[in-house]
Design an enzyme around this catalytic site. Structure first.
Site, PDB file in Angstrom:
ATOM      1  N   ASP A 257       0.874  -1.176   0.000  1.00 11.47           N
ATOM      2  CA  ASP A 257       0.000   0.000   0.000  1.00 11.47           C
ATOM      3  C   ASP A 257       0.914   1.230   0.000  1.00 11.47           C
ATOM      4  O   ASP A 257       2.132   1.122   0.175  1.00 11.47           O
ATOM      5  CB  ASP A 257      -0.960  -0.022   1.196  1.00 11.47           C
ATOM      6  CG  ASP A 257      -2.175   0.863   0.942  1.00 11.47           C
ATOM      7  OD1 ASP A 257      -2.119   1.724   0.044  1.00 11.47           O
ATOM      8  OD2 ASP A 257      -3.194   0.704   1.637  1.00 11.47           O
TER       9      ASP A 257
HETATM   10  C1  NOJ Z   1      -3.957   3.914   0.329  1.00 14.21           C
HETATM   11  C2  NOJ Z   1      -5.143   3.017   0.421  1.00 14.21           C
HETATM   12  O1  NOJ Z   1      -5.103   2.282   1.618  1.00 14.21           O
HETATM   13  C3  NOJ Z   1      -5.262   2.052  -0.739  1.00 14.21           C
HETATM   14  O2  NOJ Z   1      -6.479   1.369  -0.633  1.00 14.21           O
HETATM   15  C4  NOJ Z   1      -5.145   2.784  -2.037  1.00 14.21           C
HETATM   16  O3  NOJ Z   1      -5.358   1.904  -3.114  1.00 14.21           O
HETATM   17  C5  NOJ Z   1      -3.777   3.430  -2.097  1.00 14.21           C
HETATM   18  N1  NOJ Z   1      -3.664   4.382  -1.003  1.00 14.21           N
HETATM   19  C6  NOJ Z   1      -3.515   4.133  -3.414  1.00 14.21           C
HETATM   20  O4  NOJ Z   1      -4.244   5.282  -3.510  1.00 14.21           O
END
Ligand code: NOJ
Length: 740
Positions: A257
């Site tokens: 993530d």
């Molecule tokens: C953080 C989030 O937790 C995740 O779900 C998301 O896809 C990513 N950022 C990218 O934006």
């Protein structure tokens, strides 16, 4: 894992490319950088072989892709990613709302349309679906998932993957099932918080939707932010190697993530980015999303002998494999200057999804409006008001970067159209209002307008910014002075229909008690206004069902339908706090399991939802009283539409394993259907039950809890109860036994 010697042509091409790549190029391939602007620095990184970008869209993505293909040494195309969560330009209901449809076909259709729109902007990878089973509505990301139930989340997650990706002959856009794993169990519903989940619960509750999405073909999976049992998910070898790679044989991409390698330092599991990088490599994480750990430290770690190049090759293989599967090498460019967005087909699917996602929680007979106030000579005077009545940005919900508010139809707009068509006389609340507003003048105006109306349609809820990532709430009320507004309107004596447009279940028992009907509509997207007008006017009968238990108050959280039976049974009519006499003897209120303020029931159970007719469920009939080995049983039930209009019944199959070697949930969802039943007619619904449906994770025979042991997924012989019921709290069960 696929071996290097494999005959598979794709694997041969991967091997061929890999043999030409330098270590630097491999590391660049494992790096995902963030776009959003044209920059010389990014262009240079791409020339050096960066593998992926997120948030680079349209002409910008096309510009960068041409650099990757034409100016990097090996010409490996990049893959452009974005959070396309519930639509790209045409916005569908938030995933929690989609779950309320109990209709995987509409979820699949929504994902297909989202992919087709997003591809035209150069995107081939979406960070969706989120299948985190969420039992705590304080957690803002409940908006983004499919609710509290493992089976429902599995069905919806798999449907979304099919929709995004297509099938073997057309792979539209790679899905990325997330967040692996346990993220929704964040303690206290506080986002990014730590989680502690016993292995059996992990396997039984949290992992199956991931497995279902992978079985549906998901080309990628994203690590969660949380630490799971003391180890951050990004570096969790048990999750990422033992389960994902070894057990499930997943050969797609595991991506971190956003900046989660840096977060691992905050979590106190590594002293610096370099150590976090090493730990993630130990857990075979293929791609680093914007943490900068891989580009900064991986080469050094290889040179120091702390990370082997073999692991790096495996990661690069997974990334190239996804690119080959998407056909990117043959067709790297998909951006078009003349995209087709908001097509009639997309708008009609979004409207259908919004119609199906609204759940009728209460109706004292006021809905549908058409039968109440219209005669050939009169039309109803309708006051449309509330902070969500005309708030396009808010009704689109969390996670929709590419929406267009100007294309969004609010309830106010839809009722204006009805007024133009002569179906109602509309009284409008003027001005811009928001859910957190405190405004005494507004309350007085609403009371004055309500007096002129026959009926008040109040659209309340939460602004979109109050749910989603990092939006945990401790008080789940209607924010601002909405409750006071409703009180003032109700004090005029006029009937009130409350429509809630929110990102989560709210605890609004008193508001619900006060009004005449409640439609719980979540954030419903581009076409929600039309959908709600159709439902309220009775053009469409509500068919949504709750994907989460609605608690009486925050103090009951977490409260989900498939809990284990407490050691002391629950009293039928527990004595509540104000019924207990002063100086009562210690055991005089009994020794049962309940909350003194609320008793032992939620406000509305999982699976609940009314419509404009009534359904009578007959007894569950089983084809046999015992299930033997590989045979299956048929459970059936007659459902009669006993009211005055056609509507969709949503029969739900629940099973309970009466006695297990580990205690079993009260009931578990194992199937559901949507069945349209005309007025006065009866339909028979059938579900097949096999031994597989009765299996659960427990310890292998002879292994005791707490010891090093083998877990097994199997059914245990004995008695089972079966319900075919309108929700998780109703119905009578039939019984059968699983025998040798
Ligand atoms: C953080 C989030 O937790 C995740 O779900 C998301 O896809 C990513 N950022 C990218 O934006």
């Amino acid at each position: 894992m696929v071996s290097c010697q494999s005959k598979d042509p794709v694997e041969r091409q991967i091997d061929d490319l890999l043999s030409q790549m330098t270590l630097e190029e491999k590391i660049a391939q494992m790096t995902q950088v963030c776009g959003g602007q044209i920059s010389d620095d990014i262009a240079e990184q791409i020339r050096n072989g960066v593998g992926s970008m997120l948030n680079s869209v349209g002409a910008e993505a096309d510009y960068y892709q041409r650099i990757a293909v034409e100016e990097s040494r090996l010409g490996i195309p990049m893959i452009f990613a974005r959070d396309v969560i519930h639509g790209f330009r045409t916005i569908f209901p938030i995933p929690l709302g989609q779950a309320a449809t109990f209709d995987p076909a509409i979820v699949e259709e929504g994902a297909r349309i989202a992919a087709e729109e997003a591809i035209q902007a150069g995107l081939r990878w979406t960070f969706s679906p989120m299948v985190d089973v969420a039992r705590d509505p304080r957690w803002g990301r409940v908006a983004e998932g499919y609710g509290e139930d493992t089976y429902l989340a599995s069905c919806m997650g798999a449907a979304a993957v099919r929709g995004y990706q297509g099938n073997d002959s057309i792979v539209r856009m790679a899905a990325c099932v997330k967040h692996f794993a346990g993220y929704a169990a964040s303690e206290g519903g506080r986002d990014y918080n730590s989680t502690w989940i016993p292995e059996i619960q992990l396997r039984e509750t949290y992992l199956p939707p991931f497995k279902a999405a992978i079985d549906a073909g998901s080309l990628s999976i994203m690590c969660a932010f949380n630490d799971l049992n003391g180890v951050p998910a990004s570096a969790n070898k048990h999750l990422n190697v033992d389960i994902l790679r070894d057990e499930w044989q997943f050969d797609g991409v595991l991506v971190s993530d956003w900046a989660s390698l840096q977060n691992m330092n905050n979590q106190g599991n590594s002293v610096n980015l370099k150590e976090a990088t090493k730990l993630c490599m130990d857990a075979q994480m293929d791609m680093d999303m914007e943490s900068k750990g891989y580009p900064r430290h991986l080469k050094e770690l290889v040179e120091e002998g702390k990370v082997s190049e073999k692991v790096i090759d495996d990661c690069v293989r997974n990334i190239l494999r996804m690119k080959f599967r998407l056909g990117l090498f043959d067709n790297p460019y998909c951006y078009t200057e003349n995209p087709e967005y908001f097509t009639p087909e997309a708008l009609s699917a979004a409207q259908k999804a919004a119609e199906e996602s609204a759940v009728l929680l209460k109706n004292n007979g006021i809905l549908p409006l058409n039968t109440k106030y219209s005669t050939p000579h009169t039309k109803p005077m309708v006051l449309v008001c509330g902070p969500m009545a005309n708030a396009p940005h808010e009704q689109n919900g969390t996670w929709c970067f590419d929406k267009d508010d100007a294309m969004t139809i609010t309830p106010m707009m839809a009722f204006r159209d009805l007024a133009k068509e002569g179906k109602i006389i509309l009284i409008e609340q003027k001005g811009e209002h928001w859910s957190r507003e405190f405004n005494k003048e507004n309350i007085a105006t609403l009371a004055r307008l309500a007096k002129q109306a026959d009926v008040v349609l109040y659209f309340g809820g939460e602004e979109s910014i109050l749910s989603g990532e990092a939006r945990s709430r401790a008080v789940l009320n209607l924010p601002g002075d909405q409750s006071e507004q409703i009180r003032a309107i109700k004090a005029t004596g006029k009937p009130v229909v409350l429509t809630v447009m929110a990102g989560r279940p709210l605890c609004i028992r008193e508001d619900i008690d006060r009004v005449d009907a409640v439609l719980y509509a979540f954030h419903g997207g581009t076409m929600q206004g039309v959908a709600l007008a159709n439902l309220i006017m009775g053009k469409v009968a509500p068919s949504g069902r709750l994907p989460m238990t609605f608690p009486m108050g925050e103090g009951q959280i977490p409260f989900y339908y498939n809990y284990k039976m407490p050691s002391r049974m629950m009293a039928k009519s527990p004595k509540l706090i104000n019924d207990i006499p002063v100086r009562a003897y210690q055991f005089s209120v009994g020794e049962t399991s309940y909350w003194l303020e609320y008793g032992n029931k939620p406000l509305y159970p999982f699976g609940y939802g009314l419509t404009y007719t009534t359904f009578e469920y007959g007894p569950v009939v089983l084809s046999d009283t015992s299930l033997v080995g590989s045979n299956s049983l048929i459970a059936s039930c007659e459902i009669r539409n006993t009211g005055n209009c056609a509507a969709v019944a949503v029969p739900q199959l629940y099973i309970r394993d009466v006695v297990g070697s580990l205690t079993r949930p009260l009931r578990e969802l194992k199937g559901f259907q949507r069945v349209e039943i005309p007025e006065g007619e009866t339909r028979t619904v059938t579900f097949e039950i096999s031994e597989q449906d009765l299996a659960y994770w427990h310890l292998a025979e002879g292994v005791s809890l707490g010891s090093e042991g083998e877990y097994t997924f199997s059914a245990e012989k004995g008695d089972f109860y079966v319900w075919i019921a309108p929700n998780a709290a109703e119905g009578e069960y039939a019984e059968f036994a699983l025998v040798e």
